[in-house]
Structures are given as structure tokens and as C-alpha cells.
Design a protein around this motif. Sequence first.
Motif, mmCIF file in Angstrom:
data_model
loop_
_atom_site.group_PDB
_atom_site.id
_atom_site.type_symbol
_atom_site.label_atom_id
_atom_site.label_comp_id
_atom_site.label_asym_id
_atom_site.label_seq_id
_atom_site.Cartn_x
_atom_site.Cartn_y
_atom_site.Cartn_z
ATOM 1 N N LEU A 1 -69.232 32.897 -15.435
ATOM 2 C CA LEU A 1 -69.770 34.225 -15.135
ATOM 3 C C LEU A 1 -68.676 35.173 -14.650
ATOM 4 O O LEU A 1 -68.655 36.352 -15.021
ATOM 5 N N ASN B 1 -65.618 35.106 -15.508
ATOM 6 C CA ASN B 1 -64.847 35.490 -16.690
ATOM 7 C C ASN B 1 -65.551 36.605 -17.459
ATOM 8 O O ASN B 1 -64.897 37.467 -18.036
ATOM 9 N N GLN B 2 -66.872 36.604 -17.450
ATOM 10 C CA GLN B 2 -67.622 37.668 -18.116
ATOM 11 C C GLN B 2 -67.448 38.998 -17.386
ATOM 12 O O GLN B 2 -67.340 40.048 -18.005
#
Length: 101
Positions: free
Chosen positions: A58, A60-61
Motif C-alpha cells: 500500500l 508503494n501505491q
Amino acid sequence: MHTEPKPRTEPNLRTEPNLRTEPNLQDADGFYTQLVEAHEGLDERQSFELNSRLIFLLANQVGGAEVLSACIAAAQAARHNPATALNSGLSAEANSSHIVK
């Protein structure tokens, strides 16, 4: 070049420019159900490891270091006042730090 990290301060959730504190999940109940189901049958260590992997995926998103730092600060502040983490209708169970079934 080594620079000293900035000292952490309590986030101001009303003025933090990039931190969403209003509900933003398309299907909060569905997400919570998936999260609980993903933890079914796991022991405490496996559950912790799943949460760790999910956090990194998450994060990284999200990508932005400033937003991630603000999220960490908000989560830390929520230890003393869980209502400060999200101004949403999420249940106390969804705001818990660890799920083990």
C-alpha cells in the motif's frame, strides 16, 4: 551526504495538505472482510508478516514520502486517541493494529 531526520511532530489532521482523513474507500466493508479472511488460519507471526507485506504494498501505491510520513505520524497519534486516525465510519475492529483469527 548524511542529513539528520526531521523530528516527528503530532500531525495536524485538519491542515495536513496531503493526508486524507475523510472516508475514501470504495467498499470499506468489503475491504475489511477481505482483510479478516486473509488472516484466517494464520498464527500471530504469520498475521504480522501479512500485515507487514500489505503495508509495504500500500505504501508503494501511495509513493510520496511526505504523505507516508504524515500517515505514520497520524497512526502514532492514534495510539492515544483512535478517532484521530480517520474521521470515518470504520469500526473499531477496522482500526485495530493487528488481526488474528
